[in-house]
Design a protein around this motif. Sequence first.
Motif, PDB file in Angstrom:
ATOM      1  N   GLU A   1       0.912  -0.738   0.020  1.00 24.56           N
ATOM      2  CA  GLU A   1       0.046  -0.457   0.048  1.00 24.56           C
ATOM      3  C   GLU A   1       0.710   1.710   0.125  1.00 24.56           C
ATOM      4  O   GLU A   1       2.072   1.742  -0.276  1.00 24.56           O
ATOM      5  CB  GLU A   1      -0.942   0.168   1.535  1.00 24.56           C
TER       6      GLU A   1
ATOM      7  N   ASN B   1      -8.835   2.381   4.619  1.00 26.85           N
ATOM      8  CA  ASN B   1      -9.647   1.917   4.252  1.00 26.85           C
ATOM      9  C   ASN B   1     -10.991   2.558   4.183  1.00 26.85           C
ATOM     10  O   ASN B   1     -10.799   2.899   5.075  1.00 26.85           O
ATOM     11  CB  ASN B   1      -8.763   0.466   5.042  1.00 26.85           C
TER      12      ASN B   1
ATOM     13  N   ASN C   1      -7.423   1.671   8.761  1.00 28.21           N
ATOM     14  CA  ASN C   1      -6.056   1.529   8.471  1.00 28.21           C
ATOM     15  C   ASN C   1      -5.003   0.736   8.700  1.00 28.21           C
ATOM     16  O   ASN C   1      -5.225   0.414   9.813  1.00 28.21           O
ATOM     17  CB  ASN C   1      -6.641   3.281   8.384  1.00 28.21           C
TER      18      ASN C   1
END
Length: 910
Positions: free
Chosen positions: A483, A499, A505
Amino acid sequence: MALVVTFLGTSSIPASGIGPAYKIWSYKIEGNAAEMPTGHRFALALPANINVLDPGSFPGVPALQGMFLEREQEGSRQYVGRTVGAAGPQVIAFVAPARESTGDVLLVKASSGSNPWIAVPFLSESSGSPSHAQKMTVPAPGAPVYAGRPLADFIGTLPYASELFGVYQPLSGWFGAHSSMAASAAHSSTAFAGLDTLSRFKGDAARNLSDSALKALAAHYDAAASGGLSPVGLVNLFREYFFEFDNFLGPPAGHIWVSPGGIVEVVETSSRRTLIEKVAEQSEEISRKTEESLTEQDDVADAVKEDNSSDTKLGVSATGGVNAKIYHADVSASFSTQNTVKRGSEITHKHTRTQTAKATSEIKRNFKTTFKTVTETTDTSSRRYVLENKSATELVNYELRRKMRKVGVQLQHIGTRLCWQVYLGDPGKDLGLGDMVHVVEAPDLTGLSKPEKLPPPEEKLVPFHFDIPFEISQGPDEQEAEETYVPTPGLPCRGRHENPAPEKNDIIQFCFDRTVPPPPPGYELSKIHSIDHHGAQIQYTTELQLNPDVVKLQLTYANFQGKRSLPFDAMLLYAPTAAAVEKIDKLNAAREEEYKKEVTRLQHDAYGKAVRERLRLVSSMRARPPEDLRSEERRLVFRNLIRWLETTDQYPKDPKHLPFPEAEGIQQFFDVDEMLYFVAPDFWRPVAVNPPPVSKDSVGRYPVPPEYDLPSTGKPQPLLGQTVAGWYSRAHEYMAIDAQAPPTPSDSEWRVNYLVTEQTHPAPLGSSLGWLIQIDADERRNEFLNAAWVKAVLPIRPGQETAALSWLTEVEGEAGLGVAYSPQPLDPGTFTGTVGQVLTKLAAQLSEADRDADITRNSEKVFETGFDPLAGGFKPAEPYKVFDQWIEVLPTDQVAAVAVKYDAKTGQQL
């Protein structure tokens, strides 16, 4: 009745040329005809050591006719006598030394020449009983000292040289304006202050000294001191004659014994007496000697001239084209030429007699003879003598005796001149000096290499590798790490990937600290030069923290692309520390200082050599001719005199118009070319009451340049090939040590010293006194340069005495001329009236003498008639007469070998 022998005395030997050392000795024998029969020989038996000369050597002397001399071959007696030719007293005469003694005398007789001598008893004038031997006056034993022929033998000898002298005497009574105004200015608080104009010295009040200031001036200075204020004086001229008399052999300079039948070669080497010896050694080890003597002259006349040229106490005048040396006598209160000539002759006698004795002594010490006895012939330029003893049984003693000269000296007064005297201050201030041009070579620095500077330490780049790990604190990306993360708002050190569900997250670490390895020695971390993140998809910032050294990295964007860590390669820049830089600077400074010290040493050596060489050159500088120096001084003195006349309006001041009439008028009255001057020593010069003390900054008239500073000072360096002059002195410090207390800085004494080396000649006169020295001049010039003042004396031309006195009254005033003259012993009866009247009579008397041709002939008579002995040797001079006489004995460079014999028992010469 016994025979009587009487000593009659001695008498001179007429026209013999043998001199006064020998006399005719006469003895009378008295007796009757039976005691003294005709045809018998009578003789006096004298000791053999009396030097009796053969009467046959004097055929022209009547007293020696018929006399004989017989000597015993192996005895101690000699017989002088005669044959009785007629009845009556008989006189026995013989030639023997003039010196008298007492000894035993025998009277002998013989009937014929072949019969032996028989002693006869006799009486003498001092004995009352007859005896075969009587004590009587006899000649002294030994040979007499022979000093040459009597002076009468040299009557008519012409002089071979002459020297002119003079004696100057101021005449007191007249108070000249120039000197009196100077005295008034020097005594500003006295009653005679204010005499500052010529008008004060003219008129009846001045003539009679009724003016209060002039009266006080006359009272302040007595008759002797007032001679310094008088504008007139007398010069009496004398001439010194030198006559060549005979030669004689002086004392032995050596002895040589020659064996029977032997031959000896004697080599004579003559040299002057050595005062200073210098040896210069070359690379070939050849020695050279330079010899100097007290005087370089071999004749007393030349030595006297040489001494006069260097005597700083004499005034100098050109008289008839000849430099006449003038002595200064005391002030005369008498205007009579008889008095001044008498005093002048006494001073001239005293000086010239001492001077010739000194010169003769120096010439005697000039001659030194060395004799070498050699057994083989050598090639030499010296004189060589061959001595041969032809006897087969006896040794012969040769005395090597130096040939001596007799030189007669006479002094004659030849004239009197009336003069004008004036004082002038600072006589040498306008004289230019000679500066020696001496180009000094720069020191040779080619042997020195200039040190190269060490470069300062350079900055260093050091690689630093570190990794940034993927540190996740929450979220599903823990396994894949794929990510993209950005900083969490409010938490820059936390990277966040959002997220759909906020609680899901992804959160990773965004801030990292990496410790840097220790820096290299002498370095410190300066900055991060560069960082390579090897193409990772990241963005970041860096910060460098020192002490300890830490690299702080903060991500601002990151995508690890599935990697668990990201590699970083940083280049760290290290800079040298201040201590390392200082160390290099100190090393460079030390090397530069060492180089400068070596340069300074070479410059100092060159400086010392330059000063030594300069001193040697200055010391050996040839002096200019004395005649040129005296001419310059005389011109400068007269120039100053003209300047003074300008101040009294007696000479025009306007330089645009040439003052022909005034110049001709002065030359008409005064013999400018014969002007003489006397130099006052420097110690008479007034000095400041509180003169500045001598310190380390004091220098002489010729200071030595300082030792040179380093080139970095920017000061000029005189040794770098430039032209410099000659220096003489510099200040030195001495400690005045007190035995009762330790020295302190206040005890320091500074003196201005002069420089010498082992090669320099003695420093000139005045070097220790800080005098101004002219290196190409003589002592008289240096005395002149530093003199307090000079007294200029201008002789009045013969026949112009009266007119010159009238002119002087306009220049010097009339102060004192109306005062009654005080007659002195030996003054003429006509010298009565006032001082001015007697001066006028003196001028007329001198003018009359100058016109008298007989006086002129008398002063030159000696060059026509030659030597005329002076009875008594000295008498106070009468005008134009010879008044003094003496004899000097001089050695020559010639030596004679004389065979002599000595008594083996007494050791005396036979």
